[in-house]
Design a protein around this motif. Structure first.
Motif, PDB file in Angstrom:
ATOM      1  N   ILE A 104       0.842  -1.204   0.000  1.00 21.72           N
ATOM      2  CA  ILE A 104       0.000   0.000   0.000  1.00 21.72           C
ATOM      3  C   ILE A 104       0.875   1.251   0.000  1.00 21.72           C
ATOM      4  CG2 ILE A 104      -1.623   1.353   1.405  1.00 21.72           C
ATOM      5  CD1 ILE A 104      -2.827  -1.462   2.258  1.00 21.72           C
ATOM      6  N   ASN A 105       1.925   1.233   0.807  1.00 20.10           N
ATOM      7  CA  ASN A 105       2.832   2.381   0.863  1.00 20.10           C
ATOM      8  C   ASN A 105       3.591   2.582  -0.446  1.00 20.10           C
ATOM      9  OD1 ASN A 105       2.067   3.208   3.433  1.00 20.10           O
ATOM     10  ND2 ASN A 105       3.566   1.886   4.424  1.00 20.10           N
ATOM     11  N   GLU A 106       3.932   1.496  -1.121  1.00 23.06           N
ATOM     12  CA  GLU A 106       4.574   1.608  -2.437  1.00 23.06           C
ATOM     13  C   GLU A 106       3.634   2.336  -3.403  1.00 23.06           C
ATOM     14  OE1 GLU A 106       7.578  -0.111  -3.984  1.00 23.06           O
ATOM     15  OE2 GLU A 106       8.298  -0.177  -1.923  1.00 23.06           O
ATOM     16  N   PHE A 107       2.370   1.936  -3.410  1.00 30.14           N
ATOM     17  CA  PHE A 107       1.398   2.572  -4.299  1.00 30.14           C
ATOM     18  C   PHE A 107       1.183   4.037  -3.931  1.00 30.14           C
ATOM     19  CE2 PHE A 107      -0.331  -1.873  -5.113  1.00 30.14           C
ATOM     20  CZ  PHE A 107       0.183  -1.941  -6.392  1.00 30.14           C
ATOM     21  N   LYS A 108       1.099   4.323  -2.641  1.00 30.32           N
ATOM     22  CA  LYS A 108       0.965   5.721  -2.213  1.00 30.32           C
ATOM     23  C   LYS A 108       2.120   6.554  -2.732  1.00 30.32           C
ATOM     24  CE  LYS A 108      -1.574   5.242   2.142  1.00 30.32           C
ATOM     25  NZ  LYS A 108      -1.451   5.354   3.615  1.00 30.32           N
ATOM     26  N   GLY A 109       3.326   5.992  -2.659  1.00 29.50           N
ATOM     27  CA  GLY A 109       4.510   6.697  -3.139  1.00 29.50           C
ATOM     28  C   GLY A 109       4.472   6.977  -4.635  1.00 29.50           C
ATOM     29  N   LEU A 110       3.696   6.183  -5.366  1.00 33.44           N
ATOM     30  CA  LEU A 110       3.535   6.395  -6.809  1.00 33.44           C
ATOM     31  C   LEU A 110       2.354   7.312  -7.127  1.00 33.44           C
ATOM     32  CD1 LEU A 110       4.075   2.704  -7.983  1.00 33.44           C
ATOM     33  CD2 LEU A 110       5.669   4.626  -8.231  1.00 33.44           C
TER      34      LEU A 110
END
Length: 146
Positions: A104-110
């Protein structure tokens, strides 16, 4: 515990392992097949998808496959969680939750605002998904017409 992006060698290992746990992951819907795992996941990996892995003292405890793709229905790029697995001896220890939160945090970062996943009927991981805030959007139905 360390969660990080899988190397190419680790990705190849996970593809092999994925083929050996397909039946369990799909609640019996799919048969175990390394070939099917490659056919299913290689196109995702070739388009930029990648595995996050959970390692502890060099031991692989689990993985999750992330991909971003344009969703024509919503008209936006969405995140997809396409494969997640935690080895039985590490279940109920927070590994799946940690992997999901990292994804989820990876996607938020994108800058991605919406994430989807598929959970097979009867899969206990549905409880984790609901704890994380996922909600049902559609139901896939099937009819065998032999």
């Amino acid at each position: 515990m360390a969660i990080r992006r899988a190397t190419q060698a680790e990705t190849n290992q996970i593809l092999q392992l994925s083929g050996k746990v397909m039946k369990e992951s799909s609640m019996g819907y799919a048969v175990n097949s390394v070939q099917n795992a490659y056919q299913l996941f290689m196109p995702v990996l070739q388009k930029g998808g990648y595995f996050l892995i959970d390692l502890e003292n060099g031991l692989l405890r689990g993985w999750i496959l992330l991909a971003a793709d344009y969703n024509t229905v919503k008209g936006e790029v969405m995140g997809n969680l396409l494969s997640a697995y935690v080895f039985p001896k590490f279940r109920r220890s927070g590994v799946a939750m940690d992997l999901a939160i990292a994804a989820i945090n990876e996607f938020k970062g994108l800058g991605i605002r919406t994430i989807q996943l598929n959970v097979f009927k009867g899969n206990p991981s549905r409880i984790l998904c609901e704890k994380l805030g996922f909600k049902p959007v559609s139901t896939v139905m099937e009819l065998d017409i032999q």
